[in-house]
Scaffold this active site. Structure first.
Site, short mmCIF file in Angstrom:
data_model
loop_
_atom_site.label_atom_id
_atom_site.label_comp_id
_atom_site.label_asym_id
_atom_site.label_seq_id
_atom_site.Cartn_x
_atom_site.Cartn_y
_atom_site.Cartn_z
N LYS A 270 0.84 -1.19 0.00
CA LYS A 270 0.00 0.00 0.00
C LYS A 270 0.88 1.25 0.00
CE LYS A 270 -4.00 -1.76 2.58
NZ LYS A 270 -4.99 -1.53 1.52
N ARG A 344 -10.43 -11.41 1.64
CA ARG A 344 -11.22 -12.49 1.06
C ARG A 344 -10.46 -13.82 1.11
NH1 ARG A 344 -11.48 -9.08 -4.45
NH2 ARG A 344 -11.27 -7.44 -2.88
N1 BES Z 1 -8.27 -3.65 4.28
C1 BES Z 1 -8.36 -3.24 2.94
C2 BES Z 1 -9.65 -2.47 2.66
C3 BES Z 1 -9.70 -1.04 3.13
C4 BES Z 1 -8.96 -0.07 2.50
C5 BES Z 1 -10.52 -0.69 4.15
C6 BES Z 1 -9.05 1.24 2.92
C7 BES Z 1 -10.63 0.62 4.57
C8 BES Z 1 -9.88 1.58 3.96
C9 BES Z 1 -8.35 -4.46 2.02
O1 BES Z 1 -7.57 -5.52 2.44
C10 BES Z 1 -7.78 -4.00 0.72
O2 BES Z 1 -6.65 -3.63 0.69
N2 BES Z 1 -8.60 -4.02 -0.33
C11 BES Z 1 -8.18 -3.56 -1.60
C12 BES Z 1 -8.74 -4.51 -2.63
C13 BES Z 1 -8.19 -4.30 -4.02
C14 BES Z 1 -6.73 -4.66 -4.04
C15 BES Z 1 -8.96 -5.14 -4.97
C16 BES Z 1 -8.73 -2.15 -1.80
O3 BES Z 1 -9.85 -1.87 -1.34
O4 BES Z 1 -8.02 -1.33 -2.36
MN MN Z 2 -5.55 -5.31 1.84
#
Ligand code: BES
Ligand code: MN
Ligand code: ZN
Length: 486
Positions: A270, A344
């Protein structure tokens, strides 16, 4: 904190012995039922332009003439609903919290009817307001002195009020536990910490808790969960809690929580900004713990299983890589195209594990997608379910609990993007409808039971100056479980 019901007529408010009296006024004018000293105070404030009958306006009066309580606050509510009452109480507490109030009396005037929902709303509003995080900040301001709160109501409302106070207290303790767990930083709230909190609950409330370590998770065949956990030195935990409130033969409700105690994204790292907030990525797990606590206290006649998959998502020389293919507990293979879509990957194995309980319903709770925050913001949690009855029940619970959720679609068309040339499915689809494609991924593991998914990415915590966990959706889940007890 002690919550009590006190039978007092509207005409007795001025002589009520309390450190502070909070009067929630509904309607557009000084209510006729309000006795003289209070009514003239309020009328004067209105005439002076110091008070208006608009939602959450507060008037504070110190040592009001003719009133026994040393502190008096009026707060306006737009209607008689529990929702309006709750936000009025929260606003009123804002004016009283910093003061030396030890015993607070709360009354409603204008719409005096008080039900169990109002009582519950009072407890949850007060508990939310007095919570202070201090585990890693001992210097945090002292918690308010407030030790007791009485809800003033008529005689015939006593039973309902006491029922609501009791439910509210169990719920509030569950919410506080969820907030505390989620607020603790990733180096404190580790998977092992979540496991020990679960064990503590089991001891305190008399339900069984099993904790599985990395070896067990491997032996179980949870290849997808393990792929996420393998990048971190922090040991993962799979937690199983079993509350039995009904006959053993009765099919249980299963709650499944995402417990990523820190989500760096893994190799699909990230960006740095706000990455600290990914310590809240175990909000789903925290809500399962909080709900199990509320249930443990209320002892409804229903069987509930709480499952938590907990690990860190980290990059390392051993971390799972984009393009890697893993085999889930269900036997289906998954091509991991993005290691940041890890929620997931741990949930799918926990969902398959749930099959062994032959559940009446399975609800998973997860801070799953940023896309859900884009879709719904920070007010509604996203609710996904192909089961009409389950979706209806969860929405009703959400309304009763004042813990909003909004139903999202799950049409098969959204599944298209999950196709892979190298596995049964990929773990991501395109950017569009990201919250829905994530839910479609999970749906592939839920053929054997009625299932719903709550995406709480926008509701589990707040950012900015008020950064901190909300404890949602413990209220929704607890109401749902109680509704299943008949
Ligand atoms: N934990 C995150 C989701 C999230 C992101 C929650 C920001 C709250 C604020 C999750 O694991 C994630 O990183 N999801 C990705 C999915 C994508 C790679 C398809 C996302 O939401 O960017
Ligand atoms: Mn994630
Ligand atoms: Zn995550």
């Amino acid at each position: 904190m002690d919550f009590q019901y006190q039978a007092t007529p509207a005409q007795g408010l001025a002589s009520l012995p309390a450190d502070a009296l909070l009067v929630v006024v509904s309607g557009k004018a000084v209510p006729a039922a309000l006795e003289k000293p209070l009514a003239s105070l309020l009328a004067d404030a209105v005439a002076q332009g110091d008070f208006e009958f608009k939602a959450n306006r507060v008037l504070y009066v110190h040592r009001p003439a003719g009133v026994k309580s040393a502190r008096l606050a009026f707060v306006a509510a737009p209607d008689g609903s529990a929702k309006a009452f709750k936000s009025a109480v929260a606003a009123g507490l804002g004016a009283l919290k910093a003061l030396g109030v030890a015993y607070l009396a709360v009354a409603r005037v204008g719409d005096e009817a008080v039900g169990d929902a109002h009582a519950e709303a009072l407890v949850t509003a007060v508990s939310d307001a007095v919570y202070v995080y201090r585990h890693t900040k001992p210097s945090a301001p002292a918690a308010p002195r407030l030790a007791g709160v009485a809800l003033i109501a008529g005689r015939k409302e006593g039973t309902a009020v006491m029922r609501g106070l009791k439910r509210g207290q169990a719920l509030a303790a569950g919410v506080a536990l969820a907030r505390e767990c989620a607020n603790r930083p990733g180096n404190h709230a580790t998977p092992s910490h979540l496991a020990s909190e679960a064990k503590k609950l089991g001891k305190q409330f008399g339900f069984e808790v099993d904790v599985h370590d990395r070896k067990d998770i491997d032996k179980l065949g949870m290849g997808s969960f393990l792929a996420v956990a393998q990048g971190s030195d922090e040991p993962p935990r799979f937690i199983v809690m079993r509350y039995q409130g009904a006959a053993k033969t009765k099919a249980p409700v299963v709650l499944v929580g995402k417990g990523i105690t820190f989500d760096s994204g893994g190799i699909s790292l990230k960006p740095g900004a706000e990455m600290d907030e990914m310590k809240f990525d175990m909000g789903g797990a925290a809500s399962v713990l909080g709900t199990m606590r509320a249930i443990g206290e209320l002892k409804p006649k229903v069987n509930v299983i709480g499952l938590i998959a907990a690990c860190e998502n980290m990059p390392s020389g051993r971390a799972v890589k984009p393009g890697d293919v893993v085999k889930s507990l269900s036997g289906q293979t998954i091509e991991i195209l993005n290691t940041d879509a890890e929620g997931r990957l741990i949930l799918c194995d926990a969902l398959t594990y749930a099959e062994r309980f032959e559940p009446a319903a399975v609800v998973d709770i997860a801070t799953l997608t940023g896309a859900c925050v884009v879709a719904l913001g920070h007010h509604h949690s996203g609710l996904f379910s192909a089961d009409e009855k389950l979706a209806t029940d969860l929405l009703a619970a959400s309304r009763d609990a004042l813990d909003p959720a909004w139903r999202m679609p799950l049409d098969e068309e959204y599944d298209e993007g999950l196709k892979s040339n190298f596995a049964d499915m990929a773990n991501i689809a395109g950017r569009a409808g990201g919250a829905i494609t994530a839910a479609m991924f999970l749906k592939r593991f839920t053929a054997k039971f009625p299932w719903a998914h709550l995406d709480i990415a926008g509701t589990a915590w707040k950012s900015g100056a008020a950064k901190g966990a909300t404890g949602r959706p413990v209220p929704l889940l607890t109401h749902f479980v109680l509704s299943r007890a008949g």
